[in-house]
Scaffold this active site. Structure first.
Site, PDB file in Angstrom:
ATOM      1  N   HIS A 158       0.779 -49.860 -15.286  1.00 42.66           N
ATOM      2  CA  HIS A 158       1.426 -51.009 -15.923  1.00 42.66           C
ATOM      3  C   HIS A 158       0.822 -51.331 -17.286  1.00 42.66           C
ATOM      4  CE1 HIS A 158       3.004 -52.426 -11.737  1.00 42.66           C
ATOM      5  NE2 HIS A 158       3.356 -51.191 -12.042  1.00 42.66           N
ATOM      6  N   GLU A 313       3.759 -58.087  -8.084  1.00 46.74           N
ATOM      7  CA  GLU A 313       4.430 -57.163  -7.170  1.00 46.74           C
ATOM      8  C   GLU A 313       3.728 -57.005  -5.817  1.00 46.74           C
ATOM      9  OE1 GLU A 313       5.498 -53.292  -5.565  1.00 46.74           O
ATOM     10  OE2 GLU A 313       3.566 -53.873  -6.387  1.00 46.74           O
TER      11      GLU A 313
HETATM   12  C1  HEM Z   1       1.388 -50.668  -4.296  1.00 48.49           C
HETATM   13  C2  HEM Z   1       2.607 -50.575  -4.228  1.00 48.49           C
HETATM   14  C3  HEM Z   1       3.596 -50.116  -5.250  1.00 48.49           C
HETATM   15  C4  HEM Z   1       4.873 -50.547  -5.304  1.00 48.49           C
HETATM   16  C5  HEM Z   1       5.531 -51.542  -4.391  1.00 48.49           C
HETATM   17  C6  HEM Z   1       5.501 -49.872  -6.404  1.00 48.49           C
HETATM   18  C7  HEM Z   1       6.826 -50.060  -6.755  1.00 48.49           C
HETATM   19  C8  HEM Z   1       7.451 -49.464  -7.817  1.00 48.49           C
HETATM   20  C9  HEM Z   1       8.817 -49.660  -8.187  1.00 48.49           C
HETATM   21  C10 HEM Z   1       9.810 -50.541  -7.458  1.00 48.49           C
HETATM   22  C11 HEM Z   1       9.058 -48.918  -9.268  1.00 48.49           C
HETATM   23  C12 HEM Z   1      10.377 -48.761 -10.003  1.00 48.49           C
HETATM   24  C13 HEM Z   1      11.168 -47.685  -9.302  1.00 48.49           C
HETATM   25  C14 HEM Z   1      12.414 -47.291 -10.058  1.00 48.49           C
HETATM   26  O1  HEM Z   1      13.403 -48.008  -9.947  1.00 48.49           O
HETATM   27  O2  HEM Z   1      12.419 -46.292 -10.761  1.00 48.49           O
HETATM   28  C15 HEM Z   1       7.826 -48.261  -9.613  1.00 48.49           C
HETATM   29  C16 HEM Z   1       7.669 -47.466 -10.712  1.00 48.49           C
HETATM   30  C17 HEM Z   1       6.493 -46.796 -10.993  1.00 48.49           C
HETATM   31  N1  HEM Z   1       5.359 -46.778 -10.233  1.00 48.49           N
HETATM   32 FE1  HEM Z   1       4.989 -47.859  -8.583  1.00 48.49          FE
HETATM   33  N2  HEM Z   1       4.623 -49.049  -6.996  1.00 48.49           N
HETATM   34  C18 HEM Z   1       3.427 -49.158  -6.325  1.00 48.49           C
HETATM   35  C19 HEM Z   1       2.274 -48.473  -6.604  1.00 48.49           C
HETATM   36  C20 HEM Z   1       2.126 -47.543  -7.609  1.00 48.49           C
HETATM   37  C21 HEM Z   1       0.950 -46.772  -7.843  1.00 48.49           C
HETATM   38  C22 HEM Z   1      -0.309 -46.836  -6.998  1.00 48.49           C
HETATM   39  C23 HEM Z   1       1.204 -45.979  -8.923  1.00 48.49           C
HETATM   40  C24 HEM Z   1       0.334 -44.962  -9.622  1.00 48.49           C
HETATM   41  C25 HEM Z   1      -0.891 -44.667  -9.324  1.00 48.49           C
HETATM   42  C26 HEM Z   1       2.550 -46.269  -9.366  1.00 48.49           C
HETATM   43  C27 HEM Z   1       3.183 -45.672 -10.440  1.00 48.49           C
HETATM   44  C28 HEM Z   1       4.461 -45.966 -10.858  1.00 48.49           C
HETATM   45  C29 HEM Z   1       5.049 -45.450 -12.081  1.00 48.49           C
HETATM   46  C30 HEM Z   1       4.413 -44.491 -13.081  1.00 48.49           C
HETATM   47  C31 HEM Z   1       6.311 -46.005 -12.179  1.00 48.49           C
HETATM   48  C32 HEM Z   1       7.273 -45.885 -13.352  1.00 48.49           C
HETATM   49  C33 HEM Z   1       7.005 -47.092 -14.249  1.00 48.49           C
HETATM   50  C34 HEM Z   1       7.935 -47.255 -15.427  1.00 48.49           C
HETATM   51  O3  HEM Z   1       7.976 -46.401 -16.306  1.00 48.49           O
HETATM   52  O4  HEM Z   1       8.627 -48.281 -15.492  1.00 48.49           O
HETATM   53  N3  HEM Z   1       3.074 -47.219  -8.547  1.00 48.49           N
HETATM   54  N4  HEM Z   1       6.876 -48.595  -8.693  1.00 48.49           N
END
Ligand code: HEM
Length: 965
Positions: A158, A313
């Site tokens: 983020h 979140e």
């Molecule tokens: C802990 C719970 C987490 C939740 C609930 C969560 C939820 C989400 C959601 C809802 C999206 C958008 C999905 C879409 O519509 O494309 C997203 C994007 C993403 N998440 Fe997670 N995430 C979590 C943890 C993580 C972790 C641990 C990582 C990496 C180590 C990560 C990396 C990413 C990345 C790189 C994106 C794309 C972001 C962007 O360019 O907007 N997330 N995540």
């Protein structure tokens, strides 16, 4: 318009996604409660009549092209909130709101904008079917990694990327099942889905990412954008615009503290452990933080606001935000106590540099090594220096995030998330109940009510909870209950990841294998990096090897030694994290003209660890393990009392005359070994150096600190010692995908006979490469050439590659393959490519030029200020400087230079001169005549060595016995 008061007729309520985090209401029945008897299976919801809501026929037009930032002629030494002007060659790169870059051309089914489809324009398998089929039966926890590292991954995600989805006049899009809205790309749910059939769901809604033009404002191919800066600049704490920063700052604080929570409905949160501020504490335009009404708790308390809109979140993520806000506030307090005369802006900027440095260090020292393992860390120059400055900043590296990285690689974190968040007391016993992710999305209760420890106990819990292992599985909480309102199912994050990749036009896994130098698979069994059982599953799902989505194959690969990622993801992550480091002018270790910290400050930051940040900012924190990302059972990682962990020595920031201007020591590194003979004649060290400077400038630095000699098979070889980070050569060249394409691997010769040479020289090749830009060489087994330790005679884009058996200790070369990154791949010819090397005599000097005067800070004759003028070149090979008036050569004036090199220009700072004033200089550059008028990448390393480095050089030289002239 949906509002929180709306209810469904039969008491059932549910949500439909309007964007990634915002929801509207869609009615369905609640799931059965325990003991309430079987729930009737509902017929699948029939798609609503599409005409009943507004569906545009045309896709949304791309947003207008953002204006070019107006960058100053001097070098700013603080992060701008929006990231502009960090890159000196192009101030737009790394700025918030710019398009994500592409490592490979977009793969849209219509070539322009429509989501990727399978070979032969066939449907790709439903992302939901892939998600459920690839799921492993057993959930496995990592034996040594903690959930802290995982949430850190989300936190830095983020800081790096936020891709907005289409938002029509602030209302999002209604992507209910059956819609034909081109702004939606919903995931099909099969009729027999084990979970979703319960609620009669036929799809998982997905709003497409906002279309934008490319960086040059072309709209022919759809691009997506990053709303924030890609730099690790602690944007999660400070936001990504000046307006946002101003709103996050506490206006009543004279020292630049950030706002913290004022409203504590249950009367908790002691003042020394504050929470994040609530949205009601900021301007209404910043209130659209991601915080869906159907999911957010407690309903009567507004959500938190942080530097990033996604702070709410999950409670662990919000706790991480809280920690870093507290760190900022502690820093400004301590800094203002130390320097009573500092104004607010200086306090804020300095604290931000320190917070960013902490984020960078934790990420590159503790997070990435676990992800990538030692080989990839070294291969992509990601290791941090133990001492001294680092001279690897290079403005030709573009920190911009790539589509592949943000839709696939970094989302590997989703497979690692442990959905159970335990809460720990200061003694690491239990403090409160364990939180489950599926019921804790957007829940601020655990942070507001401190009887169970608030953010403190959650963060301590993370240091104990195990991470899950990397596999093709994500926790149920994310796979079926993502953002589910109470008693309902939610969405499936794994499906969304796949679908997002498709709608961003991210090419298939096979294409990225080739990009990373792996073999293009012809059949599924060629995916040798993927275990056989997963290969078979993929074969059952996809019709064609070229259809396989990058994300699912990436998380299915076997991990590289010592890391979590498989080879394809490790390569793609290596590229991106290298760009984030080498492409950040304000990277905390930068030396020379781009120095942000004095040596003493840098040393203080090196001693300051995440453990101490926790000790300093959590309530009643008494002990913690040295590396919170690893379990205390890992050797050397038992908990230590907080008082034993070194604190941040802020004395280094006390204003005064005594700030030492130069590195106390420069870490050095060796170049490869080079042959020091030519046609059986032995060359001097200086001759070898000059030859390298002319023909292989990336393999050596211009100002060597020393050299070593050895004899192999009776022939002399040398290698040079350079300031760490100043050797530019890499086996994974930094190429701009919009400027060319990789050709095929070629293997013209095979070592054989008496000589055992491998001659892949350009002139002996059948070349299809038009306008070669970069060269890449590896062994048939895939080991990058420079990692073999063999000695090469030729290794450049202009000459090709030549390995001679006699230069190797064992008398033979391995068999190598070579490929070129070319402007264009043409038809095969027997002729050498047009871009044959320029004869080395064809050099010209530019005119003398002076763009600055030594008033103010000093005299700054940066190359980037003149590159746009006629007569300047892409890769100058030499620089000369003299005083403007009397034409005294720079080296005779006695001035001390912080930069004086052909890659950066000249920088003389008044403050560090004994006389407190620099002379006025003019500079000129020596360029290849074929290379006039291109852009010059900026790197900086001391080519005029500061006195202590001179001393170091002498020590090295005497150590080697001989000195290079
Ligand atoms: C802990 C719970 C987490 C939740 C609930 C969560 C939820 C989400 C959601 C809802 C999206 C958008 C999905 C879409 O519509 O494309 C997203 C994007 C993403 N998440 Fe997670 N995430 C979590 C943890 C993580 C972790 C641990 C990582 C990496 C180590 C990560 C990396 C990413 C990345 C790189 C994106 C794309 C972001 C962007 O360019 O907007 N997330 N995540």
């Amino acid at each position: 318009e949906i509002n929180a008061q709306q209810r469904c007729p039969e008491g059932g309520s549910s949500v439909t996604l309007f964007d990634r985090f915002q929801f509207g209401l869609q009615c369905r029945n609640p799931l059965p409660q325990p003991g309430t008897g079987p729930r009737p299976i509902l017929p699948p919801t029939t798609p609503p009549p599409v005409e009943s809501f507004f569906v545009p026929l045309e896709p949304d037009p791309p947003a207008p092209c953002p204006p070019k930032p107006n960058c100053p002629k001097t070098i700013e030494r603080f992060y701008r909130p929006d990231g502009s002007c960090n890159n000196l060659l192009d101030g737009r790169k790394g700025k918030a709101g710019q398009p994500h870059k592409r490592l490979l051309p977009a793969d849209y089914s219509d070539g322009k904008a429509l989501p990727r489809r399978g070979q032969g324009n066939r449907d790709l398998p439903s992302a939901r079917i892939i998600s459920t089929t690839m799921k492993e039966v057993v959930r496995r926890e990592s034996p040594d990694k903690t959930n802290f590292g995982v949430i850190w991954g989300q936190f830095i995600t983020h800081d790096i990327t936020d891709t907005p989805v289409i938002d029509r006049e602030g209302r999002g899009i209604d992507c209910r099942c059956g819609t034909r809205d081109p702004g939606c790309h919903n995931v099909d749910v099969p009729f027999n889905d084990r979970f979703f059939v319960e609620e009669g769901r036929t799809c998982l809604p997905l709003v497409r990412s906002q279309p934008v033009p490319d960086i040059e404002c072309n709209t022919d191919v759809r691009q997506t954008k990053n709303d924030i800066t890609p730099y690790l600049d602690a944007g999660t704490v400070y936001g990504h615009s000046q307006f946002q920063l101003d709103e996050l700052l506490d206006k009543t604080s004279p020292i630049g503290e950030l706002k913290t929570g004022q409203l504590h409905p249950h009367g908790f949160s002691p003042p020394h452990a504050p929470s994040l501020p609530l949205v009601t504490q900021v301007h209404s335009s910043l209130r659209d933080v991601a915080c869906p009404f159907g999911v957010h708790k407690p309903q009567n308390v507004p959500c938190f606001v942080g530097g990033d809109v996604r702070a709410n979140e999950n409670p662990a993520l919000a706790s991480m935000h809280t920690l870093l806000v507290r760190l900022h506030n502690k820093l400004v307090k301590d800094l203002s106590n130390l320097n009573r005369n500092w104004d607010k802006t200086r306090l804020i900027n300095t604290a931000r540099l320190i917070v960013s440095a902490v984020v960078q260090r934790v990420t590159y020292k503790q997070f990435l090594p676990e992800l990538l393992g030692p080989t990839y860390m070294k291969r992509f120059d990601l290791e941090l220096n133990e001492e001294g400055y680092w001279y690897g900043y290079d403005s030709s590296y573009d920190a911009t995030t790539s589509n592949a990285f943000i839709t696939a690689v970094l989302r590997v974190g989703h497979t690692l998330v442990n959905p159970e968040l335990s809460r720990s007391s200061p003694n690491f016993g239990t403090q409160g109940t364990t939180l489950n992710l599926k019921t804790s999305f957007f829940d601020s209760n655990p942070l507001l009510t401190t009887d169970q420890g608030g953010a403190n106990s959650i963060l301590r819990g993370l240091t104990k909870d195990a991470a899950e292992i990397m596999d093709s599985t994500i926790a149920d909480d994310l796979q079926n209950f993502l953002f589910a309102p109470q008693d309902f199912l939610g969405s499936d994050l794994l499906s969304l990841n796949l679908q997002r990749g498709r709608e961003h036009g991210v090419p298939s896994y096979n294409a990225f294998r080739v990009f990373c130098g792996l073999k293009r698979a012809r059949r599924f069994s060629d995916f040798t990096e993927i275990p056989r059982n997963r290969q078979r599953k993929l074969e059952g799902l996809y019709r064609n090897v070229d259809d396989v989505d990058l994300y699912i194959a990436g998380i299915s690969e076997t991990s590289v030694p010592g890391g979590l990622l498989g080879p394809t993801f490790a390569c793609l992550a290596g590229y991106q994290f290298r760009d984030l480091k080498k492409g950040d002018r304000l990277w905390h270790e930068n030396g020379g003209a781009f120095t942000v910290f004095t040596p003493a400050q840098l040393e203080a930051i090196r001693q300051y660890t995440l453990s101490k940040v926790l000790c300093d900012n959590l309530n009643d924190m008494r002990s913690v393990q040295p590396n919170p990302f690893l379990q205390t059972t890992v050797r050397g990682n038992s908990r230590v009392p907080c008082y034993q962990i070194p604190q941040l020595n802020l004395e280094a920031w006390r204003s005064g005359e005594s700030e030492p201007p130069f590195p106390e020591s420069v870490k050095h590194e060796f170049t490869s070994w080079f042959p020091a003979t030519h046609d059986d004649k032995t060359l001097t060290c200086t001759q070898v150096h000059n030859e390298l400077l002319a023909n292989r400038p990336d393999d050596v630095c211009s100002q060597v600190l020393g050299f070593e000699e050895r004899t192999v098979n009776g022939k002399k070889q040398v290698r040079f010692s350079c300031a760490a980070g100043s050797i530019r050569a890499t086996d994974y060249p930094n190429v701009d995908a919009s400027k060319g394409v990789w050709g095929d691997w070629e293997d013209i010769s095979t070592p054989s006979g008496r000589k055992q040479d491998d001659d892949e020289s350009l002139d002996s090749q059948t070349s299809t490469c038009e306008g070669p830009i970069a060269i890449q060489v590896h062994t048939l087994g895939g080991t990058p050439a420079r990692e073999t330790g063999e000695v090469f005679r030729k290794f450049s884009v202009t000459a090709g590659f030549l390995c001679m058996g006699n230069d190797q200790r064992n008398g033979r070369c391995q068999d190598y393959q070579v490929r070129y990154f070319c402007k264009k791949i043409g038809r095969s010819t027997r002729n050498p490519p047009p871009n044959t090397p320029a004869p080395s005599s064809a050099f010209v000097w530019t005119n003398w030029l002076s763009v600055d005067r030594p008033s103010g800070d000093g005299d700054q004759e940066y190359l980037f200020n003149v590159v746009s003028r006629n007569g300047f070149c892409r890769h100058p090979v030499q620089i000369e400087a003299r005083t403007v008036r009397s034409h005294i050569p720079a080296s005779f004036t006695g001035d001390i230079f912080t930069a004086f090199s052909h890659t950066i220009g000249l920088e003389c700072r008044n403050i560090i001169q004994p006389s407190r004033r620099c002379n006025d200089y003019e500079v000129r550059y020596r360029c290849r005549s074929t290379d006039i008028n291109g852009l010059v990448p900026l790197r900086d390393f001391p080519s005029f060595l500061p006195p202590d480095v001179q001393r170091r050089k002498q020590e090295l030289c005497s150590g080697f016995g001989v000195c290079c002239a």
